[in-house]
Design a protein around this motif. Structure first.
Motif, PDB file in Angstrom:
ATOM      1  N   GLU A 137       0.814  -1.219   0.000  1.00  0.00           N
ATOM      2  CA  GLU A 137       0.000   0.000   0.000  1.00  0.00           C
ATOM      3  C   GLU A 137       0.848   1.270   0.000  1.00  0.00           C
ATOM      4  N   ALA A 138       2.161   1.137   0.027  1.00  0.00           N
ATOM      5  CA  ALA A 138       3.031   2.298   0.233  1.00  0.00           C
ATOM      6  C   ALA A 138       2.915   3.321  -0.881  1.00  0.00           C
ATOM      7  N   ASN A 139       2.942   2.890  -2.131  1.00  0.00           N
ATOM      8  CA  ASN A 139       2.861   3.848  -3.234  1.00  0.00           C
ATOM      9  C   ASN A 139       1.558   4.638  -3.196  1.00  0.00           C
ATOM     10  N   MET A 140       0.449   3.943  -2.935  1.00  0.00           N
ATOM     11  CA  MET A 140      -0.841   4.608  -2.875  1.00  0.00           C
ATOM     12  C   MET A 140      -0.859   5.654  -1.760  1.00  0.00           C
ATOM     13  N   LYS A 141      -0.395   5.289  -0.570  1.00  0.00           N
ATOM     14  CA  LYS A 141      -0.440   6.199   0.571  1.00  0.00           C
ATOM     15  C   LYS A 141       0.499   7.385   0.404  1.00  0.00           C
ATOM     16  N   ASP A 142       1.635   7.149  -0.228  1.00  0.00           N
ATOM     17  CA  ASP A 142       2.626   8.215  -0.385  1.00  0.00           C
ATOM     18  C   ASP A 142       2.425   9.026  -1.657  1.00  0.00           C
ATOM     19  N   ASP A 147      -0.081   2.450  -7.828  1.00  0.00           N
ATOM     20  CA  ASP A 147      -0.461   1.534  -6.766  1.00  0.00           C
ATOM     21  C   ASP A 147      -0.247   0.093  -7.215  1.00  0.00           C
ATOM     22  N   TRP A 148       0.188  -0.733  -6.277  1.00  0.00           N
ATOM     23  CA  TRP A 148       0.225  -2.170  -6.541  1.00  0.00           C
ATOM     24  C   TRP A 148      -1.201  -2.669  -6.808  1.00  0.00           C
ATOM     25  N   PRO A 149      -1.386  -3.591  -7.751  1.00  0.00           N
ATOM     26  CA  PRO A 149      -2.726  -4.133  -8.008  1.00  0.00           C
ATOM     27  C   PRO A 149      -3.071  -5.313  -7.113  1.00  0.00           C
ATOM     28  N   VAL A 150      -2.229  -5.597  -6.124  1.00  0.00           N
ATOM     29  CA  VAL A 150      -2.452  -6.708  -5.202  1.00  0.00           C
ATOM     30  C   VAL A 150      -2.242  -6.216  -3.777  1.00  0.00           C
ATOM     31  N   ARG A 151      -2.676  -7.040  -2.821  1.00  0.00           N
ATOM     32  CA  ARG A 151      -2.436  -6.791  -1.414  1.00  0.00           C
ATOM     33  C   ARG A 151      -1.913  -8.081  -0.777  1.00  0.00           C
ATOM     34  N   TYR A 152      -1.518  -7.965   0.484  1.00  0.00           N
ATOM     35  CA  TYR A 152      -0.893  -9.113   1.151  1.00  0.00           C
ATOM     36  C   TYR A 152      -1.790 -10.341   1.143  1.00  0.00           C
ATOM     37  N   PHE A 376      11.866  -0.288  11.198  1.00  0.00           N
ATOM     38  CA  PHE A 376      11.147   0.256  12.351  1.00  0.00           C
ATOM     39  C   PHE A 376      10.820   1.741  12.187  1.00  0.00           C
ATOM     40  N   ARG A 377      11.057   2.300  11.007  1.00  0.00           N
ATOM     41  CA  ARG A 377      10.694   3.683  10.711  1.00  0.00           C
ATOM     42  C   ARG A 377       9.464   3.717   9.792  1.00  0.00           C
ATOM     43  N   ASN A 378       8.598   4.704  10.033  1.00  0.00           N
ATOM     44  CA  ASN A 378       7.437   4.939   9.176  1.00  0.00           C
ATOM     45  C   ASN A 378       6.541   3.707   9.034  1.00  0.00           C
ATOM     46  N   TYR A 388      11.725  12.073   5.699  1.00  0.00           N
ATOM     47  CA  TYR A 388      11.772  11.140   4.569  1.00  0.00           C
ATOM     48  C   TYR A 388      10.658  10.111   4.725  1.00  0.00           C
ATOM     49  N   ILE A 389      10.368   9.397   3.629  1.00  0.00           N
ATOM     50  CA  ILE A 389       9.389   8.312   3.663  1.00  0.00           C
ATOM     51  C   ILE A 389      10.095   6.971   3.487  1.00  0.00           C
ATOM     52  N   ARG A 390       9.362   5.896   3.792  1.00  0.00           N
ATOM     53  CA  ARG A 390       9.821   4.511   3.729  1.00  0.00           C
ATOM     54  C   ARG A 390      10.828   4.216   4.850  1.00  0.00           C
ATOM     55  N   GLY A 391      11.751   3.270   4.622  1.00  0.00           N
ATOM     56  CA  GLY A 391      12.597   2.884   5.739  1.00  0.00           C
ATOM     57  C   GLY A 391      13.785   2.039   5.335  1.00  0.00           C
ATOM     58  N   PHE A 392      14.315   1.303   6.309  1.00  0.00           N
ATOM     59  CA  PHE A 392      15.534   0.516   6.121  1.00  0.00           C
ATOM     60  C   PHE A 392      15.511  -0.658   7.092  1.00  0.00           C
ATOM     61  N   GLY A 393      16.352  -1.639   6.831  1.00  0.00           N
ATOM     62  CA  GLY A 393      16.562  -2.770   7.730  1.00  0.00           C
ATOM     63  C   GLY A 393      18.045  -3.070   7.804  1.00  0.00           C
TER      64      GLY A 393
END
Length: 571
Positions: A137-142, A147-152, A376-378, A388-393
């Motif tokens: 959902e990230a692209n849609m929200k940001d 948008d992805w055409p699928v969900r989890y 653990f961000r955003n 910034y948006i999104r995150g890291f691991g």
């Protein structure tokens, strides 16, 4: 370039799969299991399971202490080894030589390739993490890209399906944004990794530390893990190839299973030039192939084509597949082919010395890398960043080094056989946003020796990534200090896209043919019997290693087409 078949009946199959790596192997296996006669085409040389030249060599058996001489690097690996660690004596035979298959750059791009049967599944990092709706959902929200055409919920059953076969070791953590999977027993954290976990989670409960989830068979289950496979021996020589079949690769897993059905024909040294398109039926009818050894050109025909030649390779084939209907490449009505290149950017990380637990050591060489720290961000309002948006691991581990402080002399030999201090190390992987202007394209005049246009890359990090990197490094530093580490050192040296070997995008999926190349089933919108299920289809990058997601989407796509074929007799 003219292509001539050697008799259409003799070269016609139910399905053609282009590429033999992680997704190509999975596509071929699933198709063969369902009864389709499959031709798998690999541009590189033939390799069979067990043909791993350095798998059983010790470090002292390798020339130049395992390093490749500078002269050899300069002659053959001048782009492949810009990372200064990738090309070594134990793995160089798996890596493309730049002087044999070069490319151009407007901006630096580290295109790491392994062209042989099995592809990069032989030397992949094996980390397997599910995506969640935080990613889908990230692209849609940001308001980014499409948008992805699928969900989890659409993909979750397929993660379960492939994880059971692949064999992923790990520990359940109950995190909604990095969902648990079907795990084999984990390679547990060692004592210092566990200390690091407890120290960090006590101060920041949202920063969860778990054993790295990798495709290594800590427990071999014959009824699930088909192929030429056995329990992981914890040798940590995975990128050489594993004669025990202790980790998932096409050579040990999917290709043997596909071959056992009697439905697979595998041809190496077969460079797919383009897809053949029929204007009347509006379907693909096959592929044009160049023999890498003889330069002979041929056509192979099929009802279904799966492109799994890698993120760059599959899209390049589509771009090169031109016709009256598709002047800019097969399925390129949106103009998005070659655009939206993504990767995980790294070159940010750090280490620290831990002086405790000197009475403890560890046994074995676990190939999981140690620990994983999910994003653990955003992830919610409490963890939202304004800059910034999104995150890291992070991926990392702890180990004891050698004691090298003794002066040379009689005591030096005794000193180096006793362990030194513990060191905790970690590397941060950040998400790269899907920018339209990050792309590759064909050079106007330069071609390779097969007459295929040379690729030019033009992709880089932007302001969002630069701000994310600063935070990623700062967070690592504060976690190492919280664990009581000394001599803490961190670094932020931006790598070029491609360096993480997680390239994605370039033929993204989406809902609208005007803004995407593929639909939710990985079909080319305008050519529904062509499927693309390698990294090309990715619409955003997430922070997780992507290969298990490719396999899940591949299995889902094959299931869809099989049901359509049985219902309608066509696709």
């Amino acid at each position: 370039m003219k292509f001539n078949s050697q008799g259409k009946d003799e070269v016609t199959y139910d399905a053609i799969v282009v590429g033999s790596g992680i997704s190509g192997g999975y596509a071929a296996m699933e198709l063969c299991r369902k009864g389709y006669k499959v031709l798998m085409l690999e541009r590189g040389r033939m390799v069979k399971h067990g043909e791993y030249p350095t798998a059983n060599l010790d470090s002292w058996d390798l020339e130049f202490q395992g390093k490749v001489p500078r002269e050899e690097i300069a002659a053959h690996y001048y782009k492949q080894n810009r990372l200064n660690w990738w090309v070594n004596q134990d793995n160089k035979h798996w890596i493309v030589k730049d002087d044999e298959r070069d490319y151009e750059e407007d901006q630096r791009f580290d295109w790491i390739r392994g062209e042989h049967v099995g592809g990069r599944s032989i030397m992949w990092g094996r980390h397997c993490y599910r995506w969640s709706d935080l990613d889908f959902e990230a692209n849609m929200k940001d308001g980014i890209a499409v948008d992805w055409p699928v969900r989890y919920k659409d993909i979750a059953p397929w993660y379960t399906y492939v994880e059971k076969f692949v064999g992923v070791q790990g520990k359940k953590e109950g995190l909604a944004h990095v969902p648990d999977g079907e795990f084999l027993p984990p390679f547990d954290l060692n004592c210092v990794e566990d200390h690091f976990k407890k120290s960090v989670e006590a101060k920041w409960p949202v920063r969860r530390i778990t054993p790295g989830r990798t495709a290594n068979l800590t427990k071999y289950i014959p009824e699930l893990h088909h192929g030429t496979r056995g329990q992981c021996q914890a040798r940590n020589r995975c990128w050489r190839g594993c004669p025990y079949g202790g980790y998932f690769s096409s050579l040990s897993s999917t290709i043997p299973v596909a071959n056992d059905t009697g439905n697979l024909t595998l041809m190496a040294n077969s460079i797919v030039h383009s897809v053949i398109y029929d204007d009347k039926t509006q379907r693909a009818t096959g592929v044009n192939v160049i023999d890498a050894e003889t330069m002979e050109t041929r056509e192979y025909f099929a009802k279904i084509v799966f492109l799994n030649a890698s993120t760059i390779g599959s899209t390049a084939i589509l771009m090169n597949s031109k016709s009256a209907r598709f002047a800019d490449g097969l399925g390129n009505d949106s103009g998005e082919l070659g655009h939206n290149i993504m990767d995980h950017h790294y070159g940010m990380g750090g280490s620290g010395t831990y002086t405790g637990h000197k009475d403890k050591y560890f046994s074995g060489r676990k190939p999981s890398g140690g620990f994983y720290i999910p994003r653990f961000r955003n992830i919610d309002k409490a963890t939202e960043r304004k800059d910034y948006i999104r995150g890291f691991g992070y991926q990392g581990g702890a180990a004891r080094g050698m004691n090298l402080n003794a002066p040379l002399g009689a005591g030096f030999k005794e000193a180096i056989t006793s362990p030194g201090d513990w060191t905790i190390r970690a590397t941060c992987f950040g998400e790269l946003l899907p920018y339209h202007e990050n792309r590759f394209y064909f050079h106007e005049t330069k071609k390779d020796k097969y007459g295929i246009p040379m690729l030019v890359f033009d992709a880089g990090l932007k302001e969002n990534e630069r701000k994310l990197r600063i935070d990623g490094v700062n967070c690592l530093e504060e976690m190492l200090l919280a664990a009581g580490c000394e001599n803490v050192q961190v670094h932020n040296q931006p790598t070029a896209p491609g360096a993480a070997i997680h390239e994605m995008g370039t033929a993204r999926m989406g809902r609208d043919p005007k803004t995407s190349v593929l639909n939710k089933w990985n079909q080319v919108h305008a050519v529904p019997n062509v499927f693309v299920t390698d990294g090309s289809f990715m619409t955003s990058a997430g922070t997780q290693n992507p290969s298990i997601t490719y396999m899940a989407f591949t299995a889902r796509a094959v299931d869809f087409l099989d049901k359509e074929m049985k219902r309608n007799g066509t696709i």
